[in-house]
Design a protein around this motif. Sequence first.
Motif, short mmCIF file in Angstrom:
data_model
loop_
_atom_site.label_atom_id
_atom_site.label_comp_id
_atom_site.label_asym_id
_atom_site.label_seq_id
_atom_site.Cartn_x
_atom_site.Cartn_y
_atom_site.Cartn_z
N VAL B 119 0.84 -1.20 0.00
CA VAL B 119 0.00 0.00 0.00
C VAL B 119 0.88 1.26 0.00
N LEU B 120 1.85 1.29 0.90
CA LEU B 120 2.73 2.46 0.98
C LEU B 120 3.59 2.55 -0.28
N ALA B 122 2.83 1.51 -3.20
CA ALA B 122 1.98 1.97 -4.30
C ALA B 122 1.79 3.48 -4.22
N GLY B 123 1.62 3.99 -2.99
CA GLY B 123 1.48 5.43 -2.83
C GLY B 123 2.70 6.15 -3.38
N ILE B 124 3.87 5.61 -3.07
CA ILE B 124 5.12 6.22 -3.54
C ILE B 124 5.25 6.08 -5.06
N VAL B 126 2.88 5.73 -7.34
CA VAL B 126 1.95 6.62 -8.04
C VAL B 126 2.55 8.02 -8.11
N ASP B 127 3.19 8.41 -7.03
CA ASP B 127 3.78 9.74 -6.94
C ASP B 127 4.98 9.90 -7.89
N ILE B 128 5.94 9.00 -7.82
CA ILE B 128 7.15 9.21 -8.62
C ILE B 128 6.96 8.92 -10.11
N ASP B 133 4.10 15.52 -12.80
CA ASP B 133 5.19 16.07 -11.99
C ASP B 133 5.99 14.98 -11.25
N LEU B 135 8.90 12.32 -10.30
CA LEU B 135 10.37 12.39 -10.38
C LEU B 135 10.90 11.79 -11.68
N ARG B 138 10.15 13.86 -14.71
CA ARG B 138 10.93 15.10 -14.65
C ARG B 138 12.36 14.83 -15.11
N ASN B 236 -3.55 -2.34 -6.22
CA ASN B 236 -3.30 -0.96 -5.82
C ASN B 236 -2.78 -0.07 -6.93
#
Lengths: 292, 297
Positions: B119-120, B122-124, B126-128, B133, B135, B138, B236
Amino acid sequence: MHYKESLGSRIYVAIAYIIVTIFSIACIYPILHVLAVSFSSKVAVNAGLVNIIPVDFSLDAYEFVMRGGAFFTAFAVSVKRTLLGVVISMVFVILAGYPLSKTKRQFSARNFYMWFFVFTMLFSGGMIPSYIVVSKLGLIDSLWALILPAAVPVYYLILFQNFVKSLPDGLIEAAYIDGAGEGTVLGKIILPLSKPILATLVLFIAVNHWNAWFDGMIYMNRPENYPLQTYLQTIVVQVNLKAVTSLGDVTNISPQNSKSAQIILAMLPIVIVYPFLQKYFTKGIVLGSVKG
Amino acid sequence: MKKFKKEWPFHLMLLPAVIMVIIFNYVPMAGVSLAFLDYKPAKGLAKAAFVGWKQFETLFENPNFFLALKNTVIIAGWKLITGLIVPLVLALLLNEIRKSWYKRVAQTLIYLPYFISWVLMAGIIVDIFSPTDGLVNRALESFGVEPIYFLGSNTWARFTMILTNIWKEAGWGTIIFMAALTGVDLNLYEAAVIDGAGRLKQMQHVTIPAIVPTIVLVGTLSLSNVLNAGFDQIYNLMTGVTMETLDIIDTLVYRIGVQNGQFSLATAAGLFKSVVSSFFIILSYRLADKLAGYKIF
């Protein structure tokens, strides 16, 4: 003894350093990024300025999360399930693991029981029948639904009995001669000698409980009963819109800020026990391996 | 009877665990009979009609099932291969690092993701991997590459699953291979050095032979996961768009069972998976026993 290594050897070692370094950085970089985002200001985050160092250092996201509410409720559920779950599973593992460590000569039904447990690793009823059993028992929305279905971790049971089997017989024999019963042997002799494997299993089971999320999703109907990972699953992974609305009037942090802060806080207990995990993990693999 | 007199404490100690396993493992096994009924939760079990293989027919007529089966095998297959090779290479390379602090730091960083929940992670992820935006995009942008929809396009989704799976799971395999490598007799290396063997020769003639049994063991045991493509990760990270390449049997079972309430059909799909998996689990244990002398108990 110092001698000159060949060029080939030195190139190989250099490549080893480079690849290991790149992989290590790749492993930690995303986590550092989330950490940096959690400590950065909303403006910096929205402008996409944050890499792995916080920009416009700010604690607002943590203040927001710490203000209480759903995150804390879920955190408490996870702490409860982890503590209770570890204690209960360890009782089952110790009580059942000791008789299983006996030879067939010492305990004639040993192999029957062993197959009884191992069979559950070979075949399972699957998600739906398990759900029906839990719901018929009236455990939906109860903390026990997160603990009882997996209370007997068969694989760890096998690791434990393998370890006990490897202990020297002499001490147990001596205790029997002194008239000790099985309970005394288990409590006074086996358990003190089993500390390394017990520590390993406590850590494994605790991490599994802390990280579990799916059982919370299917067995809990009310969000206030969600364990932390299930709660985070709803806000971190499912579309960000939810997080946006739940922020309400808070304007100094972005959903990404609060999401990152919550990921970091949820990770914290794992990071705290990580040195022990690392130490016992390798040990556990060696300890649990079958001898002969 | 005499036997029982002596052995009753053992039976007593096993009793609690046996009861739990009967309730939470064996009763659900009997529950697979749902796959042969037409069970509706609202009507109750007593009123469920026996329908034979009908649920399976419905299942096999559903193109989504075969799509899920195909995705499962492809994703799980890649995970098996990378799950063996990447940790092996990492362990061999780590083994060459003689500065002990450097090695320790590297191990600490490489093992960490394994202990963090999907879960955590997947959160990361999705973000990167965000196309706007994140990482990764970019970084790619600075090389002039157009943004890639890692999680949102069927071209990239499977690749992203396999890549992020390496990130999270490679640590586990590396731990196992490193445990095997620390068991290698150091005298063997010394002897090799005296014989004039360089690093590569040492790896070839000492290290690799020493861990072949572990390689065989990890390889054969991982066979049991042929139909486990990783529910936690896929569920997830899958979106409506990427269902075409990411929907696996487990996510399908969840959708038809829990979300649509078609318990019997979902159980049939689950049973299909359980039976095939059992075959592979038994095969893998057999092979592990034969090739690496591994016995589960």
